[in-house]
Design a protein around this motif. Structure first.
Motif, PDB file in Angstrom:
ATOM      1  N   GLU A 134      34.478 -63.464  47.638  1.00 44.10           N
ATOM      2  CA  GLU A 134      34.567 -62.953  46.516  1.00 44.10           C
ATOM      3  C   GLU A 134      35.763 -62.042  46.420  1.00 44.10           C
ATOM      4  O   GLU A 134      36.557 -61.262  47.098  1.00 44.10           O
ATOM      5  N   ASN A 135      36.321 -62.875  44.710  1.00 39.11           N
ATOM      6  CA  ASN A 135      37.225 -62.018  44.835  1.00 39.11           C
ATOM      7  C   ASN A 135      38.892 -61.432  45.887  1.00 39.11           C
ATOM      8  O   ASN A 135      39.558 -60.336  45.326  1.00 39.11           O
ATOM      9  N   GLU A 136      38.588 -62.817  45.894  1.00 36.13           N
ATOM     10  CA  GLU A 136      39.702 -62.665  46.789  1.00 36.13           C
ATOM     11  C   GLU A 136      39.653 -62.087  48.398  1.00 36.13           C
ATOM     12  O   GLU A 136      40.955 -61.345  49.305  1.00 36.13           O
ATOM     13  N   GLN A 137      38.473 -61.200  48.561  1.00 36.96           N
ATOM     14  CA  GLN A 137      38.311 -60.502  50.199  1.00 36.96           C
ATOM     15  C   GLN A 137      37.571 -61.048  50.717  1.00 36.96           C
ATOM     16  O   GLN A 137      36.186 -61.842  50.205  1.00 36.96           O
ATOM     17  N   ALA A 148      34.724 -54.661  52.695  1.00 36.86           N
ATOM     18  CA  ALA A 148      35.779 -55.816  51.825  1.00 36.86           C
ATOM     19  C   ALA A 148      37.016 -55.848  52.706  1.00 36.86           C
ATOM     20  O   ALA A 148      37.597 -54.740  53.054  1.00 36.86           O
ATOM     21  N   GLN A 150      40.746 -57.859  54.581  1.00 37.36           N
ATOM     22  CA  GLN A 150      41.869 -59.454  54.129  1.00 37.36           C
ATOM     23  C   GLN A 150      42.080 -59.841  55.648  1.00 37.36           C
ATOM     24  O   GLN A 150      42.444 -58.753  56.060  1.00 37.36           O
ATOM     25  N   CYS A 163      40.358 -53.565  53.652  1.00 44.80           N
ATOM     26  CA  CYS A 163      40.758 -53.712  52.491  1.00 44.80           C
ATOM     27  C   CYS A 163      41.491 -52.034  52.333  1.00 44.80           C
ATOM     28  O   CYS A 163      42.318 -52.190  51.579  1.00 44.80           O
ATOM     29  N   GLN A 185      42.657 -68.340  49.534  1.00 45.53           N
ATOM     30  CA  GLN A 185      43.136 -68.830  48.151  1.00 45.53           C
ATOM     31  C   GLN A 185      41.648 -69.402  47.740  1.00 45.53           C
ATOM     32  O   GLN A 185      40.848 -70.478  48.500  1.00 45.53           O
ATOM     33  N   SER A 186      41.409 -69.204  46.665  1.00 42.44           N
ATOM     34  CA  SER A 186      40.348 -69.636  45.489  1.00 42.44           C
ATOM     35  C   SER A 186      39.180 -70.011  46.038  1.00 42.44           C
ATOM     36  O   SER A 186      38.745 -70.937  46.013  1.00 42.44           O
ATOM     37  N   GLY A 187      39.341 -68.769  46.822  1.00 38.15           N
ATOM     38  CA  GLY A 187      37.806 -68.954  47.314  1.00 38.15           C
ATOM     39  C   GLY A 187      36.970 -69.485  48.569  1.00 38.15           C
ATOM     40  O   GLY A 187      36.121 -69.333  48.971  1.00 38.15           O
TER      41      GLY A 187
END
Length: 199
Positions: A134-137, A148, A150, A163, A185-187
């Protein structure tokens, strides 16, 4: 008309690849080389794109690979026997994973232990409840808590880095695979690197 020798080898490689996977929805395969080189037991390389594949109980949305040169035993293949690879060969490529696919994979029997290691290391809780993007996490959830993260590539492996804090977990790697990039990238989780394929 397509080269019959290339067609024969392509069929053998496709069969071998599908044997390595539990399922593949779509597989595109292209051979690089010449008939003369093939008859001498050398293929310059193979490119493939697979979609909706399940390999070793891991759901993969898309795989794109390009191999280096491959040595093959053409004599056996021409006699109608199964394709035999003679030596390890290098492969470069990338794989995309969806959040739901990761969740299903790490909830299954094959990967549940690793999923619980992730949630224990990051949240101090088990069992792993869910992995979502969600939200690039990449969110790790267990017992109502979440963190969350990365994804990063470090020392040839995928690392999940908190994060907004110091927590991190390095996923155990395969000695034949070197992860060079891991990002959202893009979910989707996109992982790329190199590998040595063993016969």
């Amino acid at each position: 008309m397509a080269d019959p020798v290339l067609q024969l080898l392509a069929s053998g490689l496709q069969f071998w690849i599908r044997q390595q996977c539990e399922s593949v929805e779509q597989l595109e395969l292209q051979l690089h080389g010449s008939t003369l080189a093939l008859l001498r037991g050398r293929l310059e390389g193979v490119s493939l794109v697979a979609r909706k594949a399940v390999f070793s109980a891991l759901e993969i949305e898309r795989v794109e690979l390009r191999s280096g040169a491959i040595s093959v035993q053409m004599g056996k293949l021409m006699k109608g026997q199964s394709l035999q690879l003679e030596q390890p060969f290098p492969v470069q490529g990338s794989a995309e994973f969806s959040g739901p696919g990761l969740s299903r994979s790490f909830s299954g029997a094959h990967w549940r232990g690793l999923g619980d290691q992730i949630s224990e290391a990051l949240l101090g809780l088990t069992p792993l409840q869910e992995l979502t993007i969600e939200n690039e996490q990449l969110l790790v959830r267990a017992q109502g808590r979440e963190m969350a993260t990365q994804p990063l590539a470090e020392a040839g492996c995928v690392v999940l880095q908190q994060c907004d804090g110091p927590q991190r977990y390095a996923l155990p790697g395969d000695p034949n695979i070197t992860i060079e990039q891991a990002e959202l990238q893009s979910g989707r989780l996109l992982v790329s690197g190199t590998a040595m394929v063993q016969p």
